[in-house]
Design a protein around this motif. Structure first.
Motif, PDB file in Angstrom:
ATOM      1  N   VAL A 118      -7.064   7.988  -0.869  1.00  0.00           N
ATOM      2  CA  VAL A 118      -6.049   7.484   0.045  1.00  0.00           C
ATOM      3  C   VAL A 118      -6.483   6.170   0.691  1.00  0.00           C
ATOM      4  CG1 VAL A 118      -5.181   9.787   0.578  1.00  0.00           C
ATOM      5  CG2 VAL A 118      -6.970   8.785   2.019  1.00  0.00           C
ATOM      6  N   TYR A 119      -5.495   5.420   1.134  1.00  0.00           N
ATOM      7  CA  TYR A 119      -5.717   4.260   1.990  1.00  0.00           C
ATOM      8  C   TYR A 119      -5.334   4.661   3.404  1.00  0.00           C
ATOM      9  CZ  TYR A 119      -4.294   0.172   4.650  1.00  0.00           C
ATOM     10  OH  TYR A 119      -4.115  -0.744   5.663  1.00  0.00           O
ATOM     11  N   VAL A 120      -6.246   4.429   4.362  1.00  0.00           N
ATOM     12  CA  VAL A 120      -6.055   4.860   5.743  1.00  0.00           C
ATOM     13  C   VAL A 120      -6.105   3.629   6.656  1.00  0.00           C
ATOM     14  CG1 VAL A 120      -6.938   6.320   7.599  1.00  0.00           C
ATOM     15  CG2 VAL A 120      -7.146   7.072   5.218  1.00  0.00           C
ATOM     16  N   PRO A 121      -4.961   3.130   7.127  1.00  0.00           N
ATOM     17  CA  PRO A 121      -4.961   1.910   7.939  1.00  0.00           C
ATOM     18  C   PRO A 121      -5.690   2.057   9.267  1.00  0.00           C
ATOM     19  CG  PRO A 121      -2.779   2.932   7.948  1.00  0.00           C
ATOM     20  CD  PRO A 121      -3.592   3.647   6.915  1.00  0.00           C
TER      21      PRO A 121
ATOM     22  N   GLN B 120      -0.348   4.882   5.803  1.00  0.00           N
ATOM     23  CA  GLN B 120      -1.240   5.556   4.869  1.00  0.00           C
ATOM     24  C   GLN B 120      -0.522   5.803   3.554  1.00  0.00           C
ATOM     25  OE1 GLN B 120      -3.750   8.675   6.403  1.00  0.00           O
ATOM     26  NE2 GLN B 120      -3.519   9.921   4.564  1.00  0.00           N
ATOM     27  N   ILE B 121      -1.221   5.550   2.452  1.00  0.00           N
ATOM     28  CA  ILE B 121      -0.638   5.767   1.136  1.00  0.00           C
ATOM     29  C   ILE B 121      -1.674   6.396   0.213  1.00  0.00           C
ATOM     30  CG2 ILE B 121       1.013   3.856   1.300  1.00  0.00           C
ATOM     31  CD1 ILE B 121      -0.879   2.213  -0.458  1.00  0.00           C
ATOM     32  N   ASP B 122      -1.191   7.081  -0.812  1.00  0.00           N
ATOM     33  CA  ASP B 122      -2.070   7.560  -1.869  1.00  0.00           C
ATOM     34  C   ASP B 122      -2.379   6.391  -2.797  1.00  0.00           C
ATOM     35  OD1 ASP B 122      -2.019  10.191  -0.944  1.00  0.00           O
ATOM     36  OD2 ASP B 122      -0.193  10.642  -2.087  1.00  0.00           O
ATOM     37  N   LEU B 123      -3.641   6.263  -3.152  1.00  0.00           N
ATOM     38  CA  LEU B 123      -4.021   5.195  -4.067  1.00  0.00           C
ATOM     39  C   LEU B 123      -3.831   5.649  -5.509  1.00  0.00           C
ATOM     40  CD1 LEU B 123      -7.214   3.717  -2.343  1.00  0.00           C
ATOM     41  CD2 LEU B 123      -4.868   2.858  -2.304  1.00  0.00           C
TER      42      LEU B 123
ATOM     43  N   PRO C  24      -3.898   3.871  -9.864  1.00  0.00           N
ATOM     44  CA  PRO C  24      -4.389   2.723 -10.632  1.00  0.00           C
ATOM     45  C   PRO C  24      -3.530   1.473 -10.474  1.00  0.00           C
ATOM     46  CG  PRO C  24      -4.540   4.713 -11.951  1.00  0.00           C
ATOM     47  CD  PRO C  24      -3.789   5.087 -10.703  1.00  0.00           C
ATOM     48  N   ARG C  25      -2.287   1.617 -10.040  1.00  0.00           N
ATOM     49  CA  ARG C  25      -1.400   0.458  -9.885  1.00  0.00           C
ATOM     50  C   ARG C  25      -1.613  -0.263  -8.558  1.00  0.00           C
ATOM     51  NH1 ARG C  25       3.016  -0.129 -13.221  1.00  0.00           N
ATOM     52  NH2 ARG C  25       4.138  -1.190 -11.540  1.00  0.00           N
ATOM     53  N   ASN C  26      -1.925   0.492  -7.485  1.00  0.00           N
ATOM     54  CA  ASN C  26      -2.022  -0.166  -6.177  1.00  0.00           C
ATOM     55  C   ASN C  26      -3.440  -0.268  -5.621  1.00  0.00           C
ATOM     56  OD1 ASN C  26      -2.727   2.350  -5.059  1.00  0.00           O
ATOM     57  ND2 ASN C  26      -0.667   2.778  -4.326  1.00  0.00           N
ATOM     58  N   VAL C  27      -4.428   0.273  -6.343  1.00  0.00           N
ATOM     59  CA  VAL C  27      -5.788   0.331  -5.801  1.00  0.00           C
ATOM     60  C   VAL C  27      -6.370  -1.064  -5.548  1.00  0.00           C
ATOM     61  CG1 VAL C  27      -6.908   0.441  -8.080  1.00  0.00           C
ATOM     62  CG2 VAL C  27      -8.045   1.433  -6.075  1.00  0.00           C
ATOM     63  N   TRP C  28      -5.964  -2.054  -6.331  1.00  0.00           N
ATOM     64  CA  TRP C  28      -6.485  -3.412  -6.152  1.00  0.00           C
ATOM     65  C   TRP C  28      -5.914  -4.067  -4.902  1.00  0.00           C
ATOM     66  CZ3 TRP C  28     -10.360  -5.127  -9.221  1.00  0.00           C
ATOM     67  CH2 TRP C  28     -10.568  -4.441 -10.427  1.00  0.00           C
ATOM     68  N   ARG C  29      -4.744  -3.647  -4.474  1.00  0.00           N
ATOM     69  CA  ARG C  29      -4.074  -4.260  -3.324  1.00  0.00           C
ATOM     70  C   ARG C  29      -4.302  -3.493  -2.022  1.00  0.00           C
ATOM     71  NH1 ARG C  29      -0.009  -3.620  -7.033  1.00  0.00           N
ATOM     72  NH2 ARG C  29       1.083  -2.162  -5.645  1.00  0.00           N
ATOM     73  N   SER C  30      -4.940  -2.336  -2.103  1.00  0.00           N
ATOM     74  CA  SER C  30      -5.023  -1.490  -0.915  1.00  0.00           C
ATOM     75  C   SER C  30      -6.398  -0.864  -0.710  1.00  0.00           C
ATOM     76  CB  SER C  30      -3.967  -0.373  -1.002  1.00  0.00           C
ATOM     77  OG  SER C  30      -2.672  -0.905  -1.185  1.00  0.00           O
ATOM     78  N   SER C  31      -7.432  -1.460  -1.268  1.00  0.00           N
ATOM     79  CA  SER C  31      -8.781  -0.941  -1.023  1.00  0.00           C
ATOM     80  C   SER C  31      -9.790  -2.073  -1.133  1.00  0.00           C
ATOM     81  CB  SER C  31      -9.129   0.172  -2.030  1.00  0.00           C
ATOM     82  OG  SER C  31      -9.345  -0.363  -3.327  1.00  0.00           O
ATOM     83  N   ILE C  32     -10.921  -1.884  -0.452  1.00  0.00           N
ATOM     84  CA  ILE C  32     -11.991  -2.874  -0.502  1.00  0.00           C
ATOM     85  C   ILE C  32     -13.305  -2.147  -0.225  1.00  0.00           C
ATOM     86  CG2 ILE C  32     -11.829  -3.551   1.950  1.00  0.00           C
ATOM     87  CD1 ILE C  32     -12.179  -6.494   0.884  1.00  0.00           C
ATOM     88  N   GLU C  33     -14.365  -2.511  -0.954  1.00  0.00           N
ATOM     89  CA  GLU C  33     -15.588  -1.729  -0.992  1.00  0.00           C
ATOM     90  C   GLU C  33     -16.222  -1.473   0.369  1.00  0.00           C
ATOM     91  OE1 GLU C  33     -14.829  -4.098  -3.124  1.00  0.00           O
ATOM     92  OE2 GLU C  33     -15.406  -3.552  -5.169  1.00  0.00           O
ATOM     93  N   ALA C  34     -16.188  -2.463   1.261  1.00  0.00           N
ATOM     94  CA  ALA C  34     -16.858  -2.318   2.562  1.00  0.00           C
ATOM     95  C   ALA C  34     -16.210  -1.270   3.449  1.00  0.00           C
ATOM     96  CB  ALA C  34     -16.869  -3.666   3.287  1.00  0.00           C
ATOM     97  N   CYS C  35     -15.037  -0.779   3.055  1.00  0.00           N
ATOM     98  CA  CYS C  35     -14.287   0.180   3.882  1.00  0.00           C
ATOM     99  C   CYS C  35     -14.174   1.546   3.231  1.00  0.00           C
ATOM    100  CB  CYS C  35     -12.889  -0.363   4.169  1.00  0.00           C
ATOM    101  SG  CYS C  35     -12.853  -1.967   4.965  1.00  0.00           S
ATOM    102  N   TYR C  36     -15.022   1.858   2.270  1.00  0.00           N
ATOM    103  CA  TYR C  36     -14.895   3.129   1.563  1.00  0.00           C
ATOM    104  C   TYR C  36     -15.478   4.287   2.370  1.00  0.00           C
ATOM    105  CZ  TYR C  36     -13.551   0.955  -2.882  1.00  0.00           C
ATOM    106  OH  TYR C  36     -12.899   0.281  -3.871  1.00  0.00           O
ATOM    107  N   PHE C  37     -14.895   5.460   2.170  1.00  0.00           N
ATOM    108  CA  PHE C  37     -15.502   6.720   2.606  1.00  0.00           C
ATOM    109  C   PHE C  37     -15.337   7.717   1.470  1.00  0.00           C
ATOM    110  CE2 PHE C  37     -11.180   6.571   4.313  1.00  0.00           C
ATOM    111  CZ  PHE C  37     -10.638   7.799   3.955  1.00  0.00           C
TER     112      PHE C  37
END
Length: 293
Positions: free
Chosen positions: A208-211, A146-149, A151-164
């Motif tokens: 956040v990104y939650v694996p 798990q990481i905090d998102l 502006p630098r890493n949001v493109w590499r660690s998020s995708i719309e279908a998985c948002y909450f």
């Protein structure tokens, strides 16, 4: 004396918004995967963007425990429009809304992962998207922790279908920008989700990104080379447009320089993906200047 099992977080009240354009049996698989969670569901809103409410016809075959929670609303085509329509249809009282596409499903019980993130103060987040086939191609090389998102890493660690998202987050950002994303009435055919998270980050929300929140994506039909390149350019335009709106001049230039560097590298290596990278470079440039060439 046996050690006590770790306590699980108390369930949160969850609503679900599912945009649907050309629904298939997969939407029933998604609803079935929602049954496996230990959430307290308030609503499951399916947003039908087609002329014949095909998703409603499919869901009439569902007779599971969540049937009373499901409702179908109509929306004009466009993912951002559909998601906004679904969010407007939600009643008050939910702690978090999930926004899966109709061709994905939850990978086992993911409720603890989402619940813990919300309890720890996350205002929004993303999980990871897995390919249906074991050796399938991953869209993003997601981190294992798990990481905090940012502006630098949001493109590499998020995708719309998985948002909450939480209500507090949405009250701040005001929903999706309907000029962005697949089906929008503009050339900017992607980026609506990333733009949403970026606006939230600018307002100081914790994202956040939650694996542990994992979803599986159905295998997509193979496109012809021409159609694949057209889609790459359309998506790249959206990326460029989001950069134009949310990043400094330095950030925009960095995106183009990296895209150009990737193109040159593939030329030097003689790779067949030159045309793909050329379309990506052109599309990102178009999005940044705000004009489709």
């Amino acid at each position: 004396m046996a050690s006590e099992a770790p306590s699980r977080p108390e369930p949160v009240s969850v609503s679900v918004v599912i945009p649907s354009l050309r629904p298939s049996e997969g939407i029933l698989r998604l609803v079935g995967s929602l049954e496996l969670q230990r959430f307290e569901y308030l609503q499951i809103v399916v947003v039908d963007q087609g002329p014949g409410l095909e998703s409603q016809k499919l869901l009439e075959r569902y007779d599971g425990p969540l049937r009373s929670k499901i409702e179908v609303v109509a929306s004009p085509p466009g993912l951002a429009k559909a998601r906004n329509a679904g969010l407007r249809a939600l009643r008050d009282g939910w702690d978090v809304v999930l926004l899966p596409d109709d061709d994905v499903w939850l990978d086992g019980d993911v409720s603890d992962s989402v619940t813990q993130a919300i309890r720890e103060g996350a205002a929004a987040g993303s999980g990871r998207l897995l390919p249906e086939e074991v050796d399938g191609e991953h869209r993003i090389d997601f981190p294992d922790r798990q990481i905090d998102l940012t502006p630098r890493n949001v493109w590499r660690s998020s995708i719309e279908a998985c948002y909450f998202l939480t209500p507090e987050f949405l009250r701040g950002v005001g929903g999706y920008d309907e000029s962005l994303g697949l089906g929008a009435d503009t050339p900017w055919q992607s980026g609506e989700g990333t733009d949403l998270l970026l606006r939230g980050l600018q307002q100081g929300h914790s994202v956040v990104y939650v694996p542990g929140y994992a979803l599986v994506e159905a295998t997509m039909p193979t496109l012809s080379a021409e159609n694949s390149r057209r889609r790459l350019r359309n998506y790249a335009r959206g990326t460029g447009r989001v950069f134009a709106r949310n990043y400094s001049l330095r950030g925009r230039c960095t995106l183009l320089i990296r895209s150009l560097g990737r193109l040159i590298l593939h030329v030097r290596l003689g790779r067949e993906t030159f045309q793909d990278n050329w379309q990506i470079l052109l599309g990102r440039a178009e999005g940044i200047i705000g004009k489709s060439l």
